[in-house]
Motif scaffolding. Structure first.
Motif, short mmCIF file in Angstrom:
data_model
loop_
_atom_site.label_atom_id
_atom_site.label_comp_id
_atom_site.label_asym_id
_atom_site.label_seq_id
_atom_site.Cartn_x
_atom_site.Cartn_y
_atom_site.Cartn_z
N GLY A 404 0.78 -1.23 0.00
CA GLY A 404 0.00 0.00 0.00
C GLY A 404 0.80 1.28 0.00
O GLY A 404 0.24 2.37 -0.02
N SER A 405 2.13 1.18 0.01
CA SER A 405 2.97 2.38 0.02
C SER A 405 3.00 3.01 -1.37
O SER A 405 2.92 2.32 -2.39
CB SER A 405 4.40 2.01 0.44
OG SER A 405 5.25 3.12 0.29
N HIS A 406 3.12 4.36 -1.38
CA HIS A 406 3.26 5.08 -2.65
C HIS A 406 4.62 5.76 -2.77
O HIS A 406 4.81 6.61 -3.64
CB HIS A 406 2.14 6.12 -2.77
CG HIS A 406 0.77 5.51 -2.86
ND1 HIS A 406 0.30 4.88 -3.99
CD2 HIS A 406 -0.24 5.41 -1.95
CE1 HIS A 406 -0.92 4.43 -3.78
NE2 HIS A 406 -1.28 4.74 -2.54
N GLU A 407 5.56 5.35 -1.91
CA GLU A 407 6.92 5.88 -2.00
C GLU A 407 7.59 5.33 -3.26
O GLU A 407 7.53 4.12 -3.52
CB GLU A 407 7.73 5.46 -0.77
CG GLU A 407 7.32 6.16 0.51
CD GLU A 407 7.64 7.65 0.46
OE1 GLU A 407 8.68 8.02 -0.12
OE2 GLU A 407 6.83 8.44 0.97
N PRO A 408 8.22 6.19 -4.06
CA PRO A 408 8.82 5.73 -5.32
C PRO A 408 9.76 4.55 -5.15
O PRO A 408 9.74 3.61 -5.95
CB PRO A 408 9.56 6.97 -5.82
CG PRO A 408 8.80 8.12 -5.25
CD PRO A 408 8.33 7.66 -3.91
N ALA A 409 10.59 4.55 -4.09
CA ALA A 409 11.53 3.45 -3.90
C ALA A 409 10.80 2.13 -3.66
O ALA A 409 11.22 1.07 -4.16
CB ALA A 409 12.46 3.75 -2.73
N VAL A 410 9.69 2.19 -2.92
CA VAL A 410 8.92 0.98 -2.66
C VAL A 410 8.20 0.51 -3.92
O VAL A 410 8.13 -0.69 -4.20
CB VAL A 410 7.90 1.24 -1.52
CG1 VAL A 410 7.06 -0.02 -1.27
CG2 VAL A 410 8.62 1.67 -0.25
N LEU A 411 7.68 1.46 -4.69
CA LEU A 411 7.04 1.10 -5.96
C LEU A 411 8.03 0.39 -6.88
O LEU A 411 7.67 -0.61 -7.52
CB LEU A 411 6.49 2.35 -6.65
CG LEU A 411 5.37 3.12 -5.94
CD1 LEU A 411 4.95 4.33 -6.76
CD2 LEU A 411 4.18 2.22 -5.67
N VAL A 412 9.26 0.88 -6.94
CA VAL A 412 10.28 0.27 -7.79
C VAL A 412 10.58 -1.16 -7.32
O VAL A 412 10.76 -2.07 -8.14
CB VAL A 412 11.56 1.13 -7.80
CG1 VAL A 412 12.72 0.36 -8.43
CG2 VAL A 412 11.31 2.41 -8.59
N ASP A 413 10.60 -1.37 -6.01
CA ASP A 413 10.79 -2.73 -5.50
C ASP A 413 9.65 -3.64 -5.98
O ASP A 413 9.87 -4.81 -6.33
CB ASP A 413 10.82 -2.72 -3.97
CG ASP A 413 12.11 -2.11 -3.41
OD1 ASP A 413 13.10 -2.07 -4.16
OD2 ASP A 413 12.11 -1.71 -2.23
N GLY A 414 8.43 -3.11 -6.00
CA GLY A 414 7.30 -3.88 -6.50
C GLY A 414 7.44 -4.21 -7.97
O GLY A 414 7.16 -5.33 -8.41
N TYR A 415 7.90 -3.22 -8.77
CA TYR A 415 8.11 -3.47 -10.19
C TYR A 415 9.20 -4.53 -10.40
O TYR A 415 9.08 -5.39 -11.29
CB TYR A 415 8.49 -2.18 -10.91
CG TYR A 415 7.46 -1.07 -10.78
CD1 TYR A 415 6.11 -1.37 -10.74
CD2 TYR A 415 7.85 0.26 -10.68
CE1 TYR A 415 5.16 -0.36 -10.62
CE2 TYR A 415 6.92 1.28 -10.55
CZ TYR A 415 5.57 0.97 -10.52
OH TYR A 415 4.64 1.96 -10.38
#
Length: 452
Positions: A404-415
């Motif tokens: 549920g995080s919208h932090e760019p670094a966390v999003l990149v980990d998801g990608y």
């Protein structure tokens, strides 16, 4: 044109989803279902659509599908809520399930063998491969300069033109003999696939959710029941005689292609827009390099196919595409499209083109004309079911990593997690081709010669 519209509509809304989500105040789950509703209804109803085409008439079914698809597209461009958009996309899938197998069956009947068949299926496969990327580009242009709604409305003039051309250019054909529809088989396969996809969607909330396991278990049980019923049904929707070893391998490869080209590429467009800050237009343009790579590779593979046969390309192509996915796990928050994304798109296009050229032809090779619609529907269904299940799986993995995080670094980990999973899926596809696509090139594609 039909294949372009069908594949294009699987991706054209992807670029516009961020803007549509804001305007319609959709949740992330609703955002995913805008893509999934199309792929799921399309994939689960294709077998029924193929049999309707065989029995009712392929030209008649094709034109009906075009008309319904145009109406559903017009409705989708005029809606006001997220749920209405999901319904419109589902209706698009329903009518695409009528027109797509009809179109492929007409192609199969028109070009039964030889050099013309190889050329026709090479063109058809190339359009299938390019359609996803063309959809992303067109979606970017329309979203940037008009509205996300035009990603749906653009279908209306296209289907009108194609329907008029079909009315004058195509000849009617239908299967002879038994022409009864398998209602029970339809119910089993639709509910089974729907349960599997919904189970993965529920898993986004966590694998400890009982509902996720209940729907997944029920879906698998229903699909097992479907194949059991097909073995003894008097008028099977999917005649099991279609599923020989090689053809089954080709169908599985189409699932792999659908999962990665729709599921994984969707998350790449999210990375380009949300993290790298590219506009919808620039994102669409950025995806064009994949289309160029596919376009440049298809003629080469078409020329080499008679010499080497389909098996080497279907083994090596997914491995090349898997390498491209692994390269994408290097994307960063402050990275560059030119160094982190573009090389992967080029390599992925080359690998997927090596798969697209032979797989459509191989999946319909030697099919009796009575079963042409069912076989073509199975191939299309494999691609769309792969897309819907793949997207559900990728979304579940992405949701677990980002929490549920919208932090760019966390999003990149998801990608990164999505791209790693995509590489695994493609590697499995290569193993499928190695083990199931067997025989000499003459046995696999008879009638081919070097002039083809």
């Amino acid at each position: 044109m039909t294949q372009l519209v069908v594949v294009l509509d699987g991706t054209i809304v992807s670029i516009s989803l961020p803007q549509a989500q804001l305007e319609l105040d959709m949740t992330d789950v609703q955002r995913q279902w805008v893509v999934t509703a199309y792929a799921l209804t399309f994939g689960s109803l294709l077998l029924l659509g193929g049999r309707i085409a065989d029995f009712w008439g392929r030209k008649r079914t094709y034109i009906l599908g075009l008309a319904g698809f145009g109406i559903a597209s017009a409705y989708g461009g005029l809606i006001h809520t997220g749920n209405e958009l999901i319904i419109a996309r589902g209706l698009q899938g329903v009518f695409a399930a009528l027109m797509a197998p009809s179109a492929l069956a007409i192609l199969t009947i028109t070009f039964p063998r030889g050099r013309e068949r190889n050329t026709a299926f090479a063109v058809f496969g190339a359009v299938a491969g390019m359609g996803a990327a063309v959809g992303l580009l067109l979606g970017g242009v329309l979203t940037e300069y008009a509205s996300w709604r035009w990603c749906l409305l653009v279908n209306v003039p296209i289907v009108i033109i194609v329907a008029l051309a079909a009315a004058y250019l195509l000849q009617e054909s239908k299967a002879e003999g038994d022409t009864k529809l398998d209602v029970l088989g339809t119910v089993l396969v639709v509910t089974g696939l729907g349960s599997v996809v919904y189970g993965f969607t529920k898993a986004e909330e966590g694998w400890d959710q009982a509902a996720a396991w209940i729907f997944l278990g029920a879906g698998v049980a229903l699909l097992v029941a479907f194949f059991g019923w097909q073995a003894r049904a008097p008028h099977p929707m999917l005649p099991l005689r279609i599923l020989n070893r090689t053809r089954s391998g080709a169908f599985l490869m189409q699932m792999v292609a659908g999962a990665t080209m729709v599921g994984a590429m969707l998350y790449l467009t999210f990375h380009m827009q949300i993290v790298l800050g590219l506009t919808p237009l620039h994102t669409g343009l950025g995806m064009v390099v994949q289309t160029v790579a596919i376009s440049a590779t298809v003629p080469v593979v078409t020329r080499l196919l008679p010499r080497f046969g389909p098996r080497p390309f279907m083994i090596i192509g997914p491995l090349i595409a898997a390498g491209a996915m692994l390269f994408l796990t290097r994307v960063t928050v402050s990275g560059s499209y030119w160094t982190e994304v573009m090389p992967s798109l080029i390599v992925n296009g080359i690998g997927m083109a090596m798969l697209f050229v032979p797989v459509q032809n191989l999946s319909l090779l030697g099919v009796d004309p009575h079963d042409a619609g069912a076989a073509s529907a199975t191939g299309n269904a494999s691609n769309q079911v792969g897309a819907s299940i793949g997207l559900a799986v990728f979304t579940t993995i992405y949701a677990e990593v980002t929490a549920g995080s919208h932090e760019p670094a966390v999003l990149v980990d998801g990608y990164h997690a999505v791209f790693r999973t995509g590489a695994i899926v493609l590697f499995i596809g290569s193993i499928i081709a190695f083990t199931m696509i067997r025989g000499t090139k003459e046995q696999l594609m008879p009638g081919m010669d070097r002039r083809s």
